[in-house]
Design an enzyme around this catalytic site. Sequence first.
Site, PDB file in Angstrom:
ATOM      1  N   LYS A 118      15.239  73.882 -16.235  1.00 36.38           N
ATOM      2  CA  LYS A 118      14.235  74.173 -17.246  1.00 36.38           C
ATOM      3  C   LYS A 118      12.922  73.435 -16.936  1.00 36.38           C
ATOM      4  O   LYS A 118      12.885  72.578 -16.026  1.00 36.38           O
ATOM      5  CB  LYS A 118      14.787  73.751 -18.618  1.00 36.38           C
ATOM      6  N   TYR A 152      17.511  83.990 -25.176  1.00 41.62           N
ATOM      7  CA  TYR A 152      17.965  83.153 -26.289  1.00 41.62           C
ATOM      8  C   TYR A 152      18.108  83.933 -27.603  1.00 41.62           C
ATOM      9  O   TYR A 152      18.090  83.337 -28.680  1.00 41.62           O
ATOM     10  CB  TYR A 152      17.006  81.973 -26.475  1.00 41.62           C
ATOM     11  N   ASN A 172      16.915  69.086 -22.403  1.00 42.18           N
ATOM     12  CA  ASN A 172      18.204  68.817 -21.753  1.00 42.18           C
ATOM     13  C   ASN A 172      18.342  69.426 -20.349  1.00 42.18           C
ATOM     14  O   ASN A 172      19.447  69.640 -19.856  1.00 42.18           O
ATOM     15  CB  ASN A 172      19.365  69.207 -22.677  1.00 42.18           C
ATOM     16  N   HIS A 230      20.070  75.047 -17.982  1.00 36.75           N
ATOM     17  CA  HIS A 230      20.860  76.055 -18.698  1.00 36.75           C
ATOM     18  C   HIS A 230      21.968  76.500 -17.768  1.00 36.75           C
ATOM     19  O   HIS A 230      21.754  76.639 -16.562  1.00 36.75           O
ATOM     20  CB  HIS A 230      20.001  77.278 -19.052  1.00 36.75           C
ATOM     21  N   GLU A 275      23.734  87.452 -17.976  1.00 35.00           N
ATOM     22  CA  GLU A 275      22.517  86.678 -17.701  1.00 35.00           C
ATOM     23  C   GLU A 275      22.056  86.864 -16.260  1.00 35.00           C
ATOM     24  O   GLU A 275      20.856  86.885 -15.982  1.00 35.00           O
ATOM     25  CB  GLU A 275      22.757  85.201 -18.019  1.00 35.00           C
TER      26      GLU A 275
HETATM   27  P1  DAT Z   1      23.620  75.107 -24.006  1.00 34.32           P
HETATM   28  O1  DAT Z   1      22.238  75.058 -23.396  1.00 34.32           O
HETATM   29  O2  DAT Z   1      24.402  73.853 -23.719  1.00 34.32           O
HETATM   30  O3  DAT Z   1      24.359  76.363 -23.678  1.00 34.32           O
HETATM   31  P2  DAT Z   1      23.207  76.257 -26.665  1.00 34.32           P
HETATM   32  O4  DAT Z   1      23.402  77.605 -26.040  1.00 34.32           O
HETATM   33  O5  DAT Z   1      24.007  75.934 -27.873  1.00 34.32           O
HETATM   34  O6  DAT Z   1      23.413  75.083 -25.607  1.00 34.32           O
HETATM   35  O7  DAT Z   1      21.673  76.099 -27.076  1.00 34.32           O
HETATM   36  C1  DAT Z   1      20.659  76.534 -26.190  1.00 34.32           C
HETATM   37  C2  DAT Z   1      19.599  75.486 -26.136  1.00 34.32           C
HETATM   38  O8  DAT Z   1      18.985  75.378 -27.420  1.00 34.32           O
HETATM   39  C3  DAT Z   1      20.091  74.085 -25.815  1.00 34.32           C
HETATM   40  O9  DAT Z   1      20.209  73.851 -24.439  1.00 34.32           O
HETATM   41  C4  DAT Z   1      19.036  73.241 -26.443  1.00 34.32           C
HETATM   42  C5  DAT Z   1      18.634  74.028 -27.665  1.00 34.32           C
HETATM   43  N1  DAT Z   1      19.361  73.575 -28.851  1.00 34.32           N
HETATM   44  C6  DAT Z   1      20.631  73.877 -29.195  1.00 34.32           C
HETATM   45  N2  DAT Z   1      20.989  73.300 -30.347  1.00 34.32           N
HETATM   46  C7  DAT Z   1      19.907  72.606 -30.742  1.00 34.32           C
HETATM   47  C8  DAT Z   1      19.608  71.771 -31.858  1.00 34.32           C
HETATM   48  N3  DAT Z   1      20.514  71.555 -32.807  1.00 34.32           N
HETATM   49  N4  DAT Z   1      18.369  71.222 -31.933  1.00 34.32           N
HETATM   50  C9  DAT Z   1      17.449  71.449 -30.970  1.00 34.32           C
HETATM   51  N5  DAT Z   1      17.652  72.218 -29.901  1.00 34.32           N
HETATM   52  C10 DAT Z   1      18.861  72.779 -29.783  1.00 34.32           C
HETATM   53 MG    MG Z   2      24.112  78.308 -24.251  1.00 30.40          MG
END
Ligand code: DAT
Ligand code: MG
Length: 150
Positions: free
Chosen positions: A9, A49, A112, A115, A126
Amino acid sequence: MERSLVLVKPDGVQRALVGEVVSRLERRGLRLVAAKFMAVSRELAETHYAIHKGRPFYDGLIAYIISAPVMAMVWEGPNAVAAIRQTMGATRPTEAAPGSLRHDFALEVGRNLTHASDTVENGEKETALWFTKNELVDWTREADRWVFEK
Ligand code: DAT
Ligand code: MG
């Protein structure tokens, strides 16, 4: 053989961690299928997303992912989806296992670094969203038989 989309990212690109991510996936034994360094359109970010639309963090997430270039890749291997998510670590860096990328290089969920696809089905979806068929390279790696059991 499973496939996963992997994104370094914008924070990972800005912090010069593309090589670190690639290196860890290579060392793990995963095989690179495709890679491109690119600016992400708002449309692509919103499709990618879509599942998070309506969540409180959604607008910030879209703004973050389009804020600077990303390194988009497809990696494959046996159990690639689980293996890659393990190498990335849990979504929240403070919950990521020691030794994982998010543990070792990140602090906040909204920064973080990476992805990775969360299911085999999403790995395929994807991959098709981010790459054309022509961009996926079908190749034989000499080390495959020393990494892959079959
Ligand atoms: P991942 O990236 O581990 O698959 P995810 O699909 O649940 O996680 O969420 C996508 C992204 O959205 C994640 O990398 C960071 C952001 N995100 C998720 N939950 C969040 C939260 N509670 N607050 C802020 N950003 C969040
Ligand atoms: Mg995810």
